[in-house]
Structures are given as C-alpha cells and as structure tokens.
Design a protein around this motif. Structure first.
Motif, PDB file in Angstrom:
ATOM      1  N   HIS A  82     -34.010 -18.000  13.247  1.00 54.69           N
ATOM      2  CA  HIS A  82     -33.763 -19.325  13.806  1.00 54.69           C
ATOM      3  C   HIS A  82     -32.274 -19.523  14.070  1.00 54.69           C
ATOM      4  O   HIS A  82     -31.449 -18.878  13.475  1.00 54.69           O
ATOM      5  CB  HIS A  82     -34.287 -20.394  12.861  1.00 54.69           C
ATOM      6  N   GLY A  83     -31.990 -20.424  14.954  1.00 50.82           N
ATOM      7  CA  GLY A  83     -30.603 -20.756  15.231  1.00 50.82           C
ATOM      8  C   GLY A  83     -29.923 -19.776  16.159  1.00 50.82           C
ATOM      9  O   GLY A  83     -28.724 -19.821  16.353  1.00 50.82           O
ATOM     10  N   ILE A  84     -30.696 -18.882  16.747  1.00 47.13           N
ATOM     11  CA  ILE A  84     -30.118 -17.938  17.696  1.00 47.13           C
ATOM     12  C   ILE A  84     -30.542 -18.361  19.097  1.00 47.13           C
ATOM     13  O   ILE A  84     -31.679 -18.760  19.315  1.00 47.13           O
ATOM     14  CB  ILE A  84     -30.597 -16.505  17.389  1.00 47.13           C
ATOM     15  N   ASN A  85     -29.610 -18.301  20.021  1.00 43.96           N
ATOM     16  CA  ASN A  85     -29.925 -18.700  21.388  1.00 43.96           C
ATOM     17  C   ASN A  85     -31.126 -17.946  21.918  1.00 43.96           C
ATOM     18  O   ASN A  85     -31.281 -16.761  21.663  1.00 43.96           O
ATOM     19  CB  ASN A  85     -28.749 -18.386  22.305  1.00 43.96           C
ATOM     20  N   ALA A  86     -31.959 -18.643  22.672  1.00 39.75           N
ATOM     21  CA  ALA A  86     -33.139 -17.983  23.201  1.00 39.75           C
ATOM     22  C   ALA A  86     -33.176 -18.133  24.715  1.00 39.75           C
ATOM     23  O   ALA A  86     -32.769 -19.161  25.246  1.00 39.75           O
ATOM     24  CB  ALA A  86     -34.384 -18.604  22.590  1.00 39.75           C
ATOM     25  N   CYS A  87     -33.645 -17.112  25.415  1.00 40.64           N
ATOM     26  CA  CYS A  87     -33.785 -17.239  26.849  1.00 40.64           C
ATOM     27  C   CYS A  87     -35.246 -17.554  27.180  1.00 40.64           C
ATOM     28  O   CYS A  87     -36.171 -17.140  26.491  1.00 40.64           O
ATOM     29  CB  CYS A  87     -33.314 -15.982  27.576  1.00 40.64           C
ATOM     30  N   LEU A  88     -35.398 -18.334  28.225  1.00 43.41           N
ATOM     31  CA  LEU A  88     -36.723 -18.781  28.648  1.00 43.41           C
ATOM     32  C   LEU A  88     -36.912 -18.358  30.088  1.00 43.41           C
ATOM     33  O   LEU A  88     -35.979 -18.391  30.887  1.00 43.41           O
ATOM     34  CB  LEU A  88     -36.784 -20.306  28.616  1.00 43.41           C
ATOM     35  N   ARG A  89     -38.138 -17.977  30.416  1.00 40.52           N
ATOM     36  CA  ARG A  89     -38.398 -17.610  31.790  1.00 40.52           C
ATOM     37  C   ARG A  89     -39.741 -18.167  32.232  1.00 40.52           C
ATOM     38  O   ARG A  89     -40.739 -18.041  31.514  1.00 40.52           O
ATOM     39  CB  ARG A  89     -38.378 -16.081  31.918  1.00 40.52           C
ATOM     40  N   MET A  90     -39.755 -18.827  33.384  1.00 39.74           N
ATOM     41  CA  MET A  90     -41.022 -19.269  33.954  1.00 39.74           C
ATOM     42  C   MET A  90     -41.276 -18.380  35.152  1.00 39.74           C
ATOM     43  O   MET A  90     -40.417 -18.234  36.014  1.00 39.74           O
ATOM     44  CB  MET A  90     -40.949 -20.731  34.395  1.00 39.74           C
ATOM     45  N   GLU A  91     -42.450 -17.755  35.162  1.00 38.99           N
ATOM     46  CA  GLU A  91     -42.775 -16.823  36.240  1.00 38.99           C
ATOM     47  C   GLU A  91     -43.884 -17.382  37.100  1.00 38.99           C
ATOM     48  O   GLU A  91     -45.029 -17.446  36.656  1.00 38.99           O
ATOM     49  CB  GLU A  91     -43.250 -15.486  35.642  1.00 38.99           C
TER      50      GLU A  91
END
Ligand code: ADP
Length: 333
Positions: A82-91
């Motif tokens: 937790h607390g780590i940046n996360a990338c998000l992708r909508m395909e």
C-alpha cells in the motif's frame, strides 16, 4: 356483591379493577409486539438476503471472474504494497446502463501513469461519474477492460481492490462521534495520522482551536458540547477521511461543487499535499481548478475527445475544452 356486603373494601375493588385493566392492556401490547416481530422478520429477511448477495451478482454477472488469457497478463497476486503509486489503464471501455439504450461511455481508452494527477471534465451527462463508478467497480463495462498495474481489476476480489482506492464524493456523511473517529472511520485510530490527514485537508488549524482537539465530538446527539460544522468544514473532514486511508489512488468527484469559491480555494490550496504520492483522478466542474493537474481528459457524450495539459488544451482554438472554458468564463469575469 361482596363489596356491598362489606366483605372486601372499596379500595380493593379499585385496585382489582385497575389490575385487570392493566393486565388486558399488557396482553394487547404483547400481541402487538409479537405481530410486529413477525412483520419485521419479513423485511429483515430481505435485508439479510440482500447483504448476503455475492458482490458480482449485484452487477448481474457470475461470481468468479478470471482474467482474460492473452498470455501477457499477470494474475492478481495481492502482493502489492500500500501507499505505492499505481498506474491505471482503461482499454476500449464501453458501458451502457441496464435500462438505457445509449452508451454512457464509448470506447474509452485512457492511460493514467503512476503518480499522475488527472482532471476529468465535460458537460453534464458526458460520462464523468460513470467513468468513476466503473473504476470503483460499482458497475462492470460491457466491453473493454480496466487494468490496475497491468492486471484486470475483475481478477481482484472486490474488498481487496477497493482498499487501493480512496474516494471523496459530494454526498458524504459525518457521524455524531469525535472528529478523529470521523476521519479514521473506526474507534481505534492513530492520532498522528489523524492530524496529518487533517493538515492535508486544510482542517488542522480549525481543529486545533477546539479545546478537545481531535476528540471534539460532532453534533449534539450524544454530547451537549458537540459542534456543528459548516459545509466547507464538513467537506474538508470528508477529504481528511480519504487522506487517512493509505490508498494509492484517490478519486475526487466534484468534492467542492456545493461550496462557495473561497472554501473551494482553501481546499485546493492543499491539493499538492493531499495528492502527494498518489495517483489522483479529479472530476471537476470548475475548469480553473484543473490547472493543478498534470493532464486533463475531456469527455463529450461518453467519448474522450481531448487529452492533454492545460496549455495544450487551451491552445486548441476549436477544441471542446476551449468551448467549455469560454462558456464558463462568462460566469467568472
Ligand atoms: P456526468 O457525470 O458527466 O454528468 P454521467 O456519467 O452521470 O455524466 O451520465 C452519463 C450518461 O449516462 C447520461 O446520458 C446519463 O443520463 C446516463 N446515466 C447516468 N446514470 C444513469 C443511470 N443510473 N441509469 C441510466 N442512465 C444513466
């Protein structure tokens, strides 16, 4: 008859009479309660049945969801810190509400890098809230998929997934407990973390002015010394609540739409602190507040029509963003 003959006194008669009346009343009351219990059982049963529904059945889909096997995708391993940046992708995400003929979102493809601050703008009905609902998994798209760190979010158990996201909506609720409990959402809280969250939400100085600090109760329901908050202060507490949760993705859905411009300014003053170390999606009605975001996504009738920095979008003379900007500028001359 016995009273007439003086066998028992008048007082006893009255006593007896009222005792019998009481007994009858009490029996009627018991019958009432028993009926109530039986009636309420029906409702309770429905409530329990509802609470027992598996998460995905709520969305009208079958329970288990496996990630698509395209070879590349990593399975959900639940190992993320937790607390780590996360990338998000909508395909290529498309979504239509069950009772609707039109698509609320059409072929939306969006890449959100870890730590990026994204503003989502568009006219009413352009699909902003729908996009947020899909990210929160309140609905599932009919087509396309959403990936968190390269993993299909459907492969993650809902309770685990939602731990990665903190949200601030306009319609938050505060409870008649202490400020700290409202921020933490639990009775046990970490005092330092509560203060840090209040600071990020721009509410620290206000709370410091209470004699009891973060133990200050809200409202008067349980405590005569309870305090009432203004709309802006309440919204700041809702933001502090999101800040308290160590989620790597923060979603703010028009959190300040109900506030006056000054209260809004105060909240955005702290945006940097609030957003630090997180990936942020920010649905905004006020275009000027998008400047603090790295990129702006413009939705129009369910489609992404523009995506870029504030400067880039302002430079596109005939773009949707300029159109929205010009329309709004009339109100803020
Ligand atoms: P925005 O947040 O940009 O104002 P929404 O995402 O709320 O837009 O709405 C997008 C479209 O979906 C609109 O056409 C709206 O009428 C429709 N819509 C929103 N919610 C529902 C719903 N619960 N059922 C059916 N249609 C909906």
């Amino acid at each position: 008859g016995m009273a007439m003959e003086g066998v028992i006194g008048c007082g006893s008669i009255v006593l007896l009479y009222s005792a019998v009346t009481w007994l009858i009343e009490a029996l009627a009351r018991i019958a009432e309660i028993v009926t109530d219990l039986r009636n309420n059982n029906e409702h309770l049963l429905r409530y329990f049945q509802y609470m027992d529904l598996p998460q995905s059945t709520l969305n009208g889909r079958e329970e288990e969801k496996q990630p698509r096997e395209d070879g590349k995708e990593k399975p959900w391993d639940g190992q993320r810190e937790h607390g780590i940046n996360a990338c998000l992708r909508m395909e290529d995400v498309s979504f239509r509400y069950p009772e609707s003929d039109d698509f609320a979102l059409k072929n939306v493809t969006l890449n959100i890098n870890a730590g990026e601050k994204i503003a989502i703008v568009g006219e009413n009905g352009s699909g902003k809230t729908t996009l947020i609902k899909l990210l929160c998994r309140l609905y599932e798209p009919q087509a396309g998929r959403i990936l968190l760190e390269g993993r299909d979010i459907r492969s993650c158990p809902y309770e685990e997934y939602i731990e990665h996201i903190s949200t601030v909506f306009q319609d938050f609720s505060l409870f008649a407990f202490s400020i700290a409990e409202n921020v933490a959402g639990t009775q046990d809280y970490d005092e330092q973390k509560v203060w840090a969250a209040l600071e990020k939400a721009g509410m620290k100085e206000r709370v410091e002015r209470y004699k009891r600090g973060i133990r200050q109760p809200l409202f008067h329901d349980f405590d005569s010394e309870g305090t009432n908050l203004s709309g802006g202060e309440g919204q700041k507490l809702a933001i502090a609540r999101a800040a308290y949760k160590d989620a790597e993705i923060m979603i703010l859905d028009e959190p300040t739409a109900a506030l006056d411009p000054y209260a809004e300014y105060e909240i955005y003053e702290n945006f940097g602190k609030l957003a630090e170390g997180r990936t942020v999606l920010f649905v905004s009605h006020r275009l000027s507040s998008c400047r603090m975001c790295d990129r702006i996504v413009v939705l129009d009738r369910g489609e992404v029509v523009q995506c870029g920095t504030y400067e880039e979008l302002m430079a596109e003379e005939s773009g949707k963003y300029r159109e929205l900007w010009d329309a709004q500028a009339q109100y803020y001359v």
